[in-house]
Design a protein around this motif. Structure first.
Motif, PDB file in Angstrom:
ATOM      1  N   LYS A 243      43.495  30.547  36.531  1.00 57.62           N
ATOM      2  CA  LYS A 243      44.681  31.005  37.238  1.00 57.62           C
ATOM      3  C   LYS A 243      44.387  31.004  38.733  1.00 57.62           C
ATOM      4  O   LYS A 243      43.303  31.345  39.167  1.00 57.62           O
ATOM      5  CB  LYS A 243      45.042  32.411  36.778  1.00 57.62           C
TER       6      LYS A 243
ATOM      7  N   ASP B 154      44.980  41.561  40.785  1.00 60.90           N
ATOM      8  CA  ASP B 154      44.646  40.755  39.619  1.00 60.90           C
ATOM      9  C   ASP B 154      43.391  41.297  38.934  1.00 60.90           C
ATOM     10  O   ASP B 154      43.320  41.340  37.705  1.00 60.90           O
ATOM     11  CB  ASP B 154      44.444  39.288  40.013  1.00 60.90           C
ATOM     12  N   GLN B 155      42.402  41.739  39.713  1.00 59.53           N
ATOM     13  CA  GLN B 155      41.191  42.314  39.133  1.00 59.53           C
ATOM     14  C   GLN B 155      41.515  43.570  38.331  1.00 59.53           C
ATOM     15  O   GLN B 155      40.976  43.772  37.237  1.00 59.53           O
ATOM     16  CB  GLN B 155      40.171  42.635  40.224  1.00 59.53           C
TER      17      GLN B 155
ATOM     18  N   THR C 291      43.667  42.361  35.085  1.00 60.32           N
ATOM     19  CA  THR C 291      43.081  41.431  34.112  1.00 60.32           C
ATOM     20  C   THR C 291      41.565  41.531  33.982  1.00 60.32           C
ATOM     21  O   THR C 291      41.004  41.012  33.024  1.00 60.32           O
ATOM     22  CB  THR C 291      43.409  39.979  34.500  1.00 60.32           C
TER      23      THR C 291
ATOM     24  N   ARG D  81      39.608  39.919  35.790  1.00 61.14           N
ATOM     25  CA  ARG D  81      39.057  38.636  36.238  1.00 61.14           C
ATOM     26  C   ARG D  81      38.531  38.750  37.659  1.00 61.14           C
ATOM     27  O   ARG D  81      39.068  39.500  38.468  1.00 61.14           O
ATOM     28  CB  ARG D  81      40.126  37.541  36.208  1.00 61.14           C
ATOM     29  N   ASN D  82      37.498  37.971  37.937  1.00 58.08           N
ATOM     30  CA  ASN D  82      36.944  37.891  39.279  1.00 58.08           C
ATOM     31  C   ASN D  82      36.994  36.448  39.754  1.00 58.08           C
ATOM     32  O   ASN D  82      36.427  35.568  39.106  1.00 58.08           O
ATOM     33  CB  ASN D  82      35.488  38.376  39.297  1.00 58.08           C
ATOM     34  N   PRO D  83      37.661  36.185  40.861  1.00 59.38           N
ATOM     35  CA  PRO D  83      37.722  34.805  41.353  1.00 59.38           C
ATOM     36  C   PRO D  83      36.336  34.318  41.746  1.00 59.38           C
ATOM     37  O   PRO D  83      35.483  35.086  42.180  1.00 59.38           O
ATOM     38  CB  PRO D  83      38.643  34.899  42.568  1.00 59.38           C
ATOM     39  N   GLN D  84      36.122  33.035  41.592  1.00 60.83           N
ATOM     40  CA  GLN D  84      34.834  32.432  41.904  1.00 60.83           C
ATOM     41  C   GLN D  84      34.908  31.482  43.095  1.00 60.83           C
ATOM     42  O   GLN D  84      33.928  31.295  43.795  1.00 60.83           O
ATOM     43  CB  GLN D  84      34.304  31.655  40.690  1.00 60.83           C
TER      44      GLN D  84
ATOM     45  N   ARG E 294      33.720  39.931  45.249  1.00 59.96           N
ATOM     46  CA  ARG E 294      33.619  39.961  43.793  1.00 59.96           C
ATOM     47  C   ARG E 294      33.167  41.347  43.386  1.00 59.96           C
ATOM     48  O   ARG E 294      32.165  41.847  43.859  1.00 59.96           O
ATOM     49  CB  ARG E 294      32.594  38.950  43.296  1.00 59.96           C
TER      50      ARG E 294
ATOM     51  N   THR F 293      33.448  44.511  39.995  1.00 58.93           N
ATOM     52  CA  THR F 293      33.858  44.858  38.634  1.00 58.93           C
ATOM     53  C   THR F 293      33.876  46.372  38.485  1.00 58.93           C
ATOM     54  O   THR F 293      33.369  47.102  39.317  1.00 58.93           O
ATOM     55  CB  THR F 293      32.880  44.269  37.597  1.00 58.93           C
TER      56      THR F 293
END
Length: 101
Positions: A1, A36-37, A40, A42-45, A72, A74
């Motif tokens: 995404k 978004d984190q 979801t 998720r962590n963008p890379q 990044r 969590t």
């Protein structure tokens, strides 16, 4: 995404003006990443910058690099980031600007 932040800027032809544009867009991008984190996990890379210039006939050009590690996070870090400390936010904006240039 993908998460994107886009805008049109007329006279953005110098490094100083690019820097200014990035500083306008970066806070919104950070907010979207953090949202978004939270939603979801998720962590963008990857961080990708796209641009178009009239000298190329408005063709899209892009460059990518790994997302700066400071962006990044969590678990508890995501919750803390969502709270948005001013110092952390300023450092994150600076990190995005440096990565993009």
């Amino acid at each position: 995404k993908s998460i994107s932040v886009e805008d049109s800027f007329k006279d953005c032809g110098s490094l100083a003006s690019v820097n200014a544009v990035l500083r306008v867009l970066a806070p919104d991008l950070l907010a979207r990443i953090r949202e978004d984190q939270l939603e979801t996990g998720r962590n963008p890379q990857t961080f990708t910058v796209n641009w178009r210039h009239r000298s190329t006939g408005w063709r899209r050009t892009s460059a990518s690099c790994p997302l700066p590690h400071g962006l990044r996070c969590t678990g508890k870090e995501v919750t803390a980031a969502a709270a948005g400390s001013t110092e952390r936010s300023a450092a994150a904006v600076e990190s995005i600007v440096r990565s993009a240039m």
